[in-house]
Write an enzyme that holds these catalytic residues in place. Structure first.
Site, PDB file in Angstrom:
ATOM      1  N   SER A 136       0.855  -1.186   0.000  1.00  0.00           N
ATOM      2  CA  SER A 136       0.000   0.000   0.000  1.00  0.00           C
ATOM      3  C   SER A 136       0.888   1.231   0.000  1.00  0.00           C
ATOM      4  CB  SER A 136      -0.886   0.008   1.251  1.00  0.00           C
ATOM      5  OG  SER A 136      -1.528   1.266   1.436  1.00  0.00           O
ATOM      6  N   TYR A 149      -3.029  -1.724  10.192  1.00  0.00           N
ATOM      7  CA  TYR A 149      -2.944  -1.916   8.744  1.00  0.00           C
ATOM      8  C   TYR A 149      -1.627  -1.366   8.202  1.00  0.00           C
ATOM      9  CZ  TYR A 149      -4.090  -1.567   3.773  1.00  0.00           C
ATOM     10  OH  TYR A 149      -4.075  -1.675   2.394  1.00  0.00           O
TER      11      TYR A 149
END
Length: 241
Positions: A136, A149
């Site tokens: 990400s 996350y």
């Protein structure tokens, strides 16, 4: 990489970016095996002609089941795409659900490492192979609202970079795919500008075809530029969210 004629295992291919990715890979002549944990979405993906293995990769048992299901199969490409944003924010009054956070850590980080380890012998046996780890933009600089996350994606980014160095000069190419905020169920309710999942998948596939080390997609390209100039500035921008 020449994709046509290859066999790929793509985790999390029944929804979001993965659902677009498996279709675009199939259009390129790839035989796709995918996994999912939602029975309805698994059934719908099978109805579209894909081989789907139902497995919850947020658990050791689910990862073991997927590994057992593909044992002995010829696999040229492993795409570790499955992920979750299960997280906690202490600015809220409720305490986090730690079991859910633990499952998210296992899914985002442990599962890719287990799958890479299990499939390394078959990948080494192929004339040309590839590992794709989907991290990400938040692996570069975290946001305050997603500490778990961001931590898992940063850890997977670090693992990917080290793995690429280990496999340098071998038949296995290692690609890190860094998506921005993408229009999926996982990002529903966010006000951010979102990239369509189909476009994100298209850029992943293009990076695979050119044997790129990284696929910096959408706004992640800008983030990488800012981070290269001033890591502190990149962190200060994203940490507010």
């Amino acid at each position: 990489m020449q994709l046509s004629g290859k066999t790929a295992l793509v985790t999390g291919g029944t929804d979001g970016i993965g659902a677009q990715l498996i279709r675009q890979l199939r259009d390129k002549g790839v035989t796709v095996i995918t996994s999912g944990r939602n029975p309805e979405r698994c059934a719908a993906t099978r109805a579209d002609g894909f081989e789907v293995i139902e497995a919850d990769l947020g658990t050791p048992q689910g990862v073991a089941a997927l590994i057992a299901a593909v044992a002995g199969r010829t696999i040229d490409i492993l795409v570790n795409n499955a992920g979750t944003s299960a997280d906690h924010d202490f600015r809220n009054q409720d305490l986090p659900d730690l079991p859910t956070a633990d499952a998210g850590i296992f899914l985002n980080l442990n599962a890719p490492i287990h799958l890479i380890t299990a499939l390394m012998p078959t990948l080494r046996s192929r004339p040309e192979a590839m590992i794709v780890n989907v991290t990400s933009g938040l692996a570069i600089a975290p946001r305050a609202g997603g500490p778990v996350y961001c931590a898992t994606k940063a850890a997977l980014r670090s693992y990917t970079q080290a793995l690429r160095r280990q496999l340098r000069g071998s038949n296995i190419h290692v690609l890190e795919a860094l998506p921005p905020v993408v229009e999926t169920k996982m990002t529903a309710g966010r006000d951010n500008r979102k990239m369509p999942a189909a476009e994100c998948a298209r850029q992943f596939v293009a990076a695979m075809e050119r044997n790129a080390d990284e696929a910096n997609v959408g706004l992640v390209k800008l983030l990488q530029v800012v981070h290269s100039i001033s890591p502190k500035l990149a962190r200060s921008v994203l940490i507010r969210f």
